[in-house]
Design an enzyme around this catalytic site. Structure first.
Site, PDB file in Angstrom:
ATOM      1  N   SER A  42      12.697   2.024  11.364  1.00  0.00           N
ATOM      2  CA  SER A  42      12.210   3.429  11.548  1.00  0.00           C
ATOM      3  C   SER A  42      12.822   4.491  10.857  1.00  0.00           C
ATOM      4  O   SER A  42      12.321   5.587  10.943  1.00  0.00           O
ATOM      5  CB  SER A  42      12.563   3.689  13.219  1.00  0.00           C
ATOM      6  OG  SER A  42      13.912   3.757  13.266  1.00  0.00           O
ATOM      7  N   LYS A  80      18.225   8.060  14.402  1.00  0.00           N
ATOM      8  CA  LYS A  80      17.285   9.260  14.202  1.00  0.00           C
ATOM      9  C   LYS A  80      17.733  10.220  13.488  1.00  0.00           C
ATOM     10  O   LYS A  80      18.820  10.660  13.575  1.00  0.00           O
ATOM     11  CB  LYS A  80      16.191   9.569  15.475  1.00  0.00           C
ATOM     12  CG  LYS A  80      15.829   8.312  15.984  1.00  0.00           C
ATOM     13  CD  LYS A  80      14.844   7.657  15.537  1.00  0.00           C
ATOM     14  CE  LYS A  80      14.314   6.215  16.451  1.00  0.00           C
ATOM     15  NZ  LYS A  80      13.634   5.376  15.732  1.00  0.00           N
TER      16      LYS A  80
END
Length: 183
Positions: A42, A80
């Site tokens: 990701s 993230k």
């Protein structure tokens, strides 16, 4: 001093040094920094799966920092990029990130795709459409992965509480399988 007393003193000295080292390591890991292994794609190309990172537990968090936090629905940690801080409005329009009305370039976003017809990497959205909030509320962050086509992030699970943060990724260490020691 006889030989037994000297050996006993040497042993106690070493024991104190070892215990002191263990205590220092525990305090550092618990309160200052912690190593972590990245899992998944990701955050590619910024981080690859199996990269080892050092997470600072004492950093101030700014926009575009890489943060590690407790996953909302799993017993894992996610990494993230912080996009929205408390008070920020966030939207994506035609693959352009807009924060508080200002457009930002995102050179870190993975724009490689297996589909040659895929033009847009990030779908259009507003913070309000995703979360029901016009701005990021106090105590929360809006986060996105750099590999938008393969990231589960605030577009999917909403805002993350700041108190779920482990910290900020400060150092990336390549694991041995990334190093090319021999041809």
């Amino acid at each position: 001093m006889n030989e037994v007393s000297k050996s006993k003193n040497d042993f106690l000295s070493w024991l104190v040094v070892i215990l002191f080292g263990i205590i220092i390591a525990f305090v550092c890991r618990e309160f200052l920094f912690s190593p972590l292994i990245v899992k998944g794609a990701s955050m590619m190309p910024t981080y690859e799966s199996e990269d080892v990172i050092i997470v600072s537990k004492v950093s101030d968090i700014d926009r575009f920092d890489h943060v590690v936090f407790k996953a909302p629905y799993e017993d894992e940690y996610y990494i993230k990029r912080v996009i929205g801080l408390p008070g920020d409005s966030v939207e994506m329009k035609d693959d352009v990130l807009i924060i508080n009305g200002e457009e930002y370039e995102e050179p870190y976003v993975n724009r490689n795709t297996e589909n040659p017809f895929q033009r847009r990497i990030t779908e259009n959205f507003t913070l309000e459409e995703i979360t029901g909030e016009k701005v990021v509320p106090e105590g929360y962050l809006f986060v996105l992965g750099d590999n938008r086509l393969r990231s589960s992030d605030s577009r999917h699970y909403g805002l993350i509480p700041i108190d779920s943060l482990l910290g900020e990724s400060k150092i990336r260490i390549y694991p041995l399988n990334h190093l090319k020691l021999f041809n």
